[in-house]
Motif scaffolding. Structure first.
Motif, PDB file in Angstrom:
ATOM      1  N   UNK A  16       1.010  -1.142  -0.017  1.00  0.00           N
ATOM      2  CA  UNK A  16      -0.001  -0.015   0.011  1.00  0.00           C
ATOM      3  C   UNK A  16       0.828   1.358  -0.153  1.00  0.00           C
ATOM      4  N   UNK A  17       1.106   1.848  -1.106  1.00  0.00           N
ATOM      5  CA  UNK A  17       2.009   2.859  -1.337  1.00  0.00           C
ATOM      6  C   UNK A  17       1.640   4.238  -0.570  1.00  0.00           C
ATOM      7  N   UNK A  21       3.912   5.579   2.496  1.00  0.00           N
ATOM      8  CA  UNK A  21       4.138   7.304   2.519  1.00  0.00           C
ATOM      9  C   UNK A  21       4.067   7.918   4.274  1.00  0.00           C
ATOM     10  N   UNK A  22       2.654   7.748   4.270  1.00  0.00           N
ATOM     11  CA  UNK A  22       2.120   8.305   5.584  1.00  0.00           C
ATOM     12  C   UNK A  22       3.071   7.474   6.814  1.00  0.00           C
ATOM     13  N   UNK A  23       3.336   6.434   6.786  1.00  0.00           N
ATOM     14  CA  UNK A  23       4.240   5.822   7.816  1.00  0.00           C
ATOM     15  C   UNK A  23       5.485   6.496   7.840  1.00  0.00           C
ATOM     16  N   UNK A  33       7.370   5.660  16.734  1.00  0.00           N
ATOM     17  CA  UNK A  33       6.647   4.162  17.352  1.00  0.00           C
ATOM     18  C   UNK A  33       5.642   3.521  16.368  1.00  0.00           C
ATOM     19  N   UNK A  34       5.276   4.477  15.329  1.00  0.00           N
ATOM     20  CA  UNK A  34       4.381   3.603  14.363  1.00  0.00           C
ATOM     21  C   UNK A  34       5.032   2.639  13.441  1.00  0.00           C
ATOM     22  N   UNK A  35       4.524   1.321  13.885  1.00  0.00           N
ATOM     23  CA  UNK A  35       5.297   0.214  13.070  1.00  0.00           C
ATOM     24  C   UNK A  35       4.538  -0.209  11.980  1.00  0.00           C
ATOM     25  N   UNK A  36       3.220   0.081  11.800  1.00  0.00           N
ATOM     26  CA  UNK A  36       2.496  -0.307  10.463  1.00  0.00           C
ATOM     27  C   UNK A  36       1.229   0.699  10.642  1.00  0.00           C
ATOM     28  N   UNK A  37       0.818   0.702   9.085  1.00  0.00           N
ATOM     29  CA  UNK A  37      -0.281   1.456   8.914  1.00  0.00           C
ATOM     30  C   UNK A  37      -1.148   0.721   7.872  1.00  0.00           C
ATOM     31  N   UNK A  38      -2.361   0.849   7.923  1.00  0.00           N
ATOM     32  CA  UNK A  38      -3.406   0.523   6.727  1.00  0.00           C
ATOM     33  C   UNK A  38      -4.133   1.650   6.244  1.00  0.00           C
TER      34      UNK A  38
END
Length: 80
Positions: A16-17, A21-23, A33-38
């Motif tokens: 998920x590009x 990019x947000x991550x 601390x942000x490890x993953x994002x959907x």
């Protein structure tokens, strides 16, 4: 009147590009601390139908129109 929400997002195996990019941006902002994002989208329906039938029909719509089954998954939720 029944309200139904459909959530559509990429399958776990699909890159998920936008989420990447947000991550990356959160890390640049100091939020390491942000490890993953959907990232996903949702669709709200109002149907003149009972909840069970509304959920079934919206699931059919999601499967046939809203989500690409090769890349995306969806979840149907009756809101009331």
């Amino acid at each position: 009147m029944t309200k139904v929400r459909v959530y559509v997002s990429y399958k776990a195996s699909i890159l998920d590009p936008q989420a990447q990019a947000i991550k990356a941006a959160t890390h640049k902002m100091g939020y390491s601390i942000v490890e993953s994002l959907n990232v996903g989208k949702y669709f709200d329906f109002e149907l003149d139908s009972e909840a069970n039938m509304a959920e079934e029909k919206v699931a059919e719509i999601a499967n046939e129109l809203l989500a690409n089954p090769n890349m995306e998954t969806y979840k149907v939720e009756v809101l009331n």
